[in-house]
Design a protein around this motif. Sequence first.
Motif, mmCIF file in Angstrom:
data_model
loop_
_atom_site.group_PDB
_atom_site.id
_atom_site.type_symbol
_atom_site.label_atom_id
_atom_site.label_comp_id
_atom_site.label_asym_id
_atom_site.label_seq_id
_atom_site.Cartn_x
_atom_site.Cartn_y
_atom_site.Cartn_z
ATOM 1 N N GLU A 10 0.736 -1.145 -0.036
ATOM 2 C CA GLU A 10 0.011 0.033 -0.036
ATOM 3 C C GLU A 10 0.991 1.187 -0.052
ATOM 4 O O GLU A 10 2.276 1.126 0.197
ATOM 5 N N GLY A 11 0.241 2.058 -0.206
ATOM 6 C CA GLY A 11 0.975 3.654 -0.345
ATOM 7 C C GLY A 11 1.792 3.776 -1.616
ATOM 8 O O GLY A 11 2.806 4.746 -1.399
ATOM 9 N N LEU A 12 1.367 3.078 -2.531
ATOM 10 C CA LEU A 12 2.283 3.277 -3.802
ATOM 11 C C LEU A 12 2.191 4.598 -4.339
ATOM 12 O O LEU A 12 0.695 5.317 -4.541
ATOM 13 N N THR A 13 3.048 5.144 -4.974
ATOM 14 C CA THR A 13 3.117 6.509 -5.626
ATOM 15 C C THR A 13 2.688 6.127 -7.037
ATOM 16 O O THR A 13 2.443 5.035 -7.666
ATOM 17 N N THR A 14 1.969 7.259 -7.946
ATOM 18 C CA THR A 14 1.626 6.819 -9.218
ATOM 19 C C THR A 14 2.518 6.361 -9.910
ATOM 20 O O THR A 14 2.191 5.446 -10.871
ATOM 21 N N LEU A 15 3.750 6.903 -9.768
ATOM 22 C CA LEU A 15 4.994 6.407 -10.705
ATOM 23 C C LEU A 15 5.238 4.751 -10.168
ATOM 24 O O LEU A 15 5.254 3.788 -11.348
ATOM 25 N N GLU A 16 5.074 4.458 -8.990
ATOM 26 C CA GLU A 16 5.191 3.064 -8.606
ATOM 27 C C GLU A 16 4.251 2.136 -9.416
ATOM 28 O O GLU A 16 4.126 1.123 -9.677
ATOM 29 N N LYS A 17 2.942 2.916 -9.169
ATOM 30 C CA LYS A 17 1.734 1.844 -9.603
ATOM 31 C C LYS A 17 1.918 1.774 -11.166
ATOM 32 O O LYS A 17 1.456 0.556 -11.551
ATOM 33 N N ASN A 18 2.246 2.770 -11.947
ATOM 34 C CA ASN A 18 2.503 2.746 -13.358
ATOM 35 C C ASN A 18 3.790 1.618 -13.412
ATOM 36 O O ASN A 18 3.435 0.666 -14.385
ATOM 37 N N GLU A 19 4.680 1.327 -12.554
ATOM 38 C CA GLU A 19 5.629 0.584 -12.935
ATOM 39 C C GLU A 19 5.207 -0.862 -12.856
ATOM 40 O O GLU A 19 5.410 -1.510 -13.706
ATOM 41 N N ILE A 20 4.386 -1.118 -11.656
ATOM 42 C CA ILE A 20 3.830 -2.336 -11.563
ATOM 43 C C ILE A 20 2.934 -2.845 -12.770
ATOM 44 O O ILE A 20 2.645 -3.837 -13.308
ATOM 45 N N ASN A 21 1.960 -1.829 -13.148
ATOM 46 C CA ASN A 21 1.069 -2.110 -14.094
ATOM 47 C C ASN A 21 1.782 -2.501 -15.344
ATOM 48 O O ASN A 21 1.098 -2.761 -16.410
ATOM 49 N N LYS A 22 3.011 -2.141 -15.603
ATOM 50 C CA LYS A 22 3.579 -2.524 -16.881
ATOM 51 C C LYS A 22 3.797 -4.399 -17.081
ATOM 52 O O LYS A 22 4.150 -4.597 -17.709
ATOM 53 N N HIS A 23 3.646 -4.727 -15.755
ATOM 54 C CA HIS A 23 4.117 -6.439 -15.876
ATOM 55 C C HIS A 23 3.205 -7.253 -16.773
ATOM 56 O O HIS A 23 4.001 -7.979 -17.413
ATOM 57 N N PRO A 24 2.112 -6.876 -17.178
ATOM 58 C CA PRO A 24 1.383 -7.910 -18.189
ATOM 59 C C PRO A 24 2.160 -7.455 -19.587
ATOM 60 O O PRO A 24 2.414 -8.652 -20.306
ATOM 61 N N GLN A 25 2.353 -6.525 -19.819
ATOM 62 C CA GLN A 25 3.157 -6.078 -21.410
ATOM 63 C C GLN A 25 4.574 -6.585 -20.975
ATOM 64 O O GLN A 25 4.974 -7.232 -22.109
ATOM 65 N N ILE A 26 5.273 -6.709 -19.993
ATOM 66 C CA ILE A 26 6.633 -7.075 -19.873
ATOM 67 C C ILE A 26 6.455 -8.820 -20.227
ATOM 68 O O ILE A 26 7.046 -9.296 -20.662
ATOM 69 N N SER A 27 5.297 -9.118 -19.589
ATOM 70 C CA SER A 27 5.046 -10.628 -19.435
ATOM 71 C C SER A 27 5.073 -11.240 -20.976
ATOM 72 O O SER A 27 5.488 -12.030 -21.559
ATOM 73 N N TYR A 28 4.264 -10.464 -21.852
ATOM 74 C CA TYR A 28 3.926 -10.601 -23.104
ATOM 75 C C TYR A 28 5.238 -10.476 -23.917
ATOM 76 O O TYR A 28 5.467 -11.458 -24.735
ATOM 77 N N ASP A 29 5.969 -9.362 -23.652
ATOM 78 C CA ASP A 29 7.120 -9.425 -24.320
ATOM 79 C C ASP A 29 8.050 -10.530 -24.290
ATOM 80 O O ASP A 29 8.795 -10.848 -25.227
ATOM 81 N N ILE A 30 7.925 -10.947 -23.049
ATOM 82 C CA ILE A 30 9.131 -11.900 -22.766
ATOM 83 C C ILE A 30 8.466 -13.335 -23.447
ATOM 84 O O ILE A 30 9.244 -14.065 -24.199
ATOM 85 N N LEU A 31 7.298 -13.558 -23.114
ATOM 86 C CA LEU A 31 6.695 -14.788 -23.718
ATOM 87 C C LEU A 31 6.660 -14.746 -24.921
ATOM 88 O O LEU A 31 6.693 -16.093 -25.726
ATOM 89 N N SER A 32 6.192 -13.878 -25.784
ATOM 90 C CA SER A 32 5.914 -13.899 -27.455
ATOM 91 C C SER A 32 7.268 -14.111 -27.768
ATOM 92 O O SER A 32 7.313 -14.576 -29.232
ATOM 93 N N LYS A 33 8.163 -14.156 -27.243
ATOM 94 C CA LYS A 33 9.751 -14.666 -27.944
ATOM 95 C C LYS A 33 9.952 -16.095 -28.015
ATOM 96 O O LYS A 33 10.520 -16.529 -28.577
ATOM 97 N N ILE A 34 8.997 -16.840 -27.134
ATOM 98 C CA ILE A 34 9.122 -18.390 -27.046
ATOM 99 C C ILE A 34 8.209 -18.957 -28.066
ATOM 100 O O ILE A 34 6.905 -18.682 -27.944
ATOM 101 N N LYS A 35 8.625 -19.936 -28.842
ATOM 102 C CA LYS A 35 7.855 -20.673 -29.464
ATOM 103 C C LYS A 35 7.143 -21.845 -28.819
ATOM 104 O O LYS A 35 7.557 -22.905 -28.630
ATOM 105 N N PHE A 36 5.888 -21.569 -27.980
ATOM 106 C CA PHE A 36 5.418 -22.629 -27.020
ATOM 107 C C PHE A 36 4.602 -23.829 -27.968
ATOM 108 O O PHE A 36 4.051 -23.316 -29.021
ATOM 109 N N PRO A 37 4.495 -24.804 -27.337
ATOM 110 C CA PRO A 37 3.588 -25.687 -28.001
ATOM 111 C C PRO A 37 2.236 -25.772 -27.757
ATOM 112 O O PRO A 37 1.197 -26.244 -28.688
ATOM 113 N N TRP A 38 1.964 -24.639 -26.997
ATOM 114 C CA TRP A 38 0.403 -24.418 -26.862
ATOM 115 C C TRP A 38 0.042 -22.859 -27.338
ATOM 116 O O TRP A 38 0.809 -21.987 -27.596
ATOM 117 N N LYS A 39 -1.209 -22.710 -27.800
ATOM 118 C CA LYS A 39 -1.790 -21.469 -28.336
ATOM 119 C C LYS A 39 -1.821 -20.570 -27.280
ATOM 120 O O LYS A 39 -2.384 -20.876 -26.237
#
Length: 454
Positions: free
Chosen positions: A262-291
Amino acid sequence: MSDSKFHLKRLMFSIASLVDLGQEATSSKDLSAKMKSALYVITGTFSVPRAALFVYHPKHRSLELLADKGYKESAHQEIKLSVLPQHIKHFHVNEPHSIHEMVGSPFYERNDQVFSKLQTRLFIPLFAKDEFVGAIALGKKLGRESFRQNEKDVLRVVAHQMAITLYNVTLFGELTKKAAENKKLYESMRRIYHDTVQAFSAAIDAKDGYTKDHSYRVACYAVAIARELRWKKMDVEGLYVAGLLHDIGKIIIDTKVIKKGEGLTTLEKNEINKHPQISYDILSKIKFPWKNIERFVLHHHERLDGKGYPDALRSTELSDGEKILALVDAFDAMTTDRPYRDKLGLDEAFKEVLKCGGTQFDEQITSTFFNLLLRELSGEVKDPQILPHLRSNGTDPSAPNWAWVQASGSPSGSCRDKRENSDPLFSRFESRVEDSGKQPQGSWTRPLYVTRHK
Ligand SMILES: [Fe+2]
């Protein structure tokens, strides 16, 4: 009966037995039984009490006994012929070879003891599509007379038919063996894949002691729903992997910010909110056998009302997989202690989720999940998929007062949105739209799909 009439009758009998042989060769019996029956047809037709059929093993450079008639079982182990590639060159394709003519040849000399044990009179090498596949050794005839030319002609046809059968079956056997080997290899690769993914997921959860096993539970809950919705096995597995890796983007976010709660600053919230996009960026480089893994991960913080992030998608733009992950991710957060609040009991968690039905969470998916959990709580389900994880996470497994939950949780419209929500449970990862005051800049621009696996 004149001699010519007798031979004509024998020939007719031979042709009739060829038909029998064809039926045996194409029967559904296993190779050995099929070949034994075929051999019996031959020995019956030509009045030969002893015969042996061999299959060629190029690796062992040998002709090994596949079927026989007239030999003691105790002698079977000794009935094996050694054959070298240079011997094969001298064989005539499917042609009956008189054993007397073979005496002195390197092949005969190498196997003379076996031939004499078998009392062989005719040796027929079997070829199919120019490949040496086996051989037939026929013993002496009952009347002790030698094989006539017309009988040898019939035997050539018989040999051709048996060679084709042997070739097809051994080829099929090879293919089956190869398929089994490939399957084994694939299974071991899958295990390695799973272990690696599991290790990654543990590393993600280790960033915050309070979220230990969060990804694993999310994956298990998601699988439970997908199975209830009768997803295909491969798709369920893909969703499991997506569950394990959904927060992988957090791995590069400052641990202090993640643990702050709790008590996150807007900057920190924005930082945390980037994680799905970062997850996507990491995983889209992997050729998974699943769709769809990277899509599920990218949108696990989206909401049906378009107030989620990173792409502010609405219900119709979200797939079931994304909706499932969004629900179980929030549910696990609710039922897990955090440094700034205690976890909710099941009653409370149910109520909270139901309040957000139609705005944050999909109602059909929510009811699928809760109905399964209620069935597990009532002891109806033989192998519970949700309860064990709730229990190991310290949640009171007693059944919620369902009537109370339904009465107090209004199905839609009253879900606390970020503006009024003071609970970091919801506010911590809320919409990036409001935090930044800008439209979300998702990288996903292709049309999304909604899949119902029914
Ligand atoms: Fe997340």
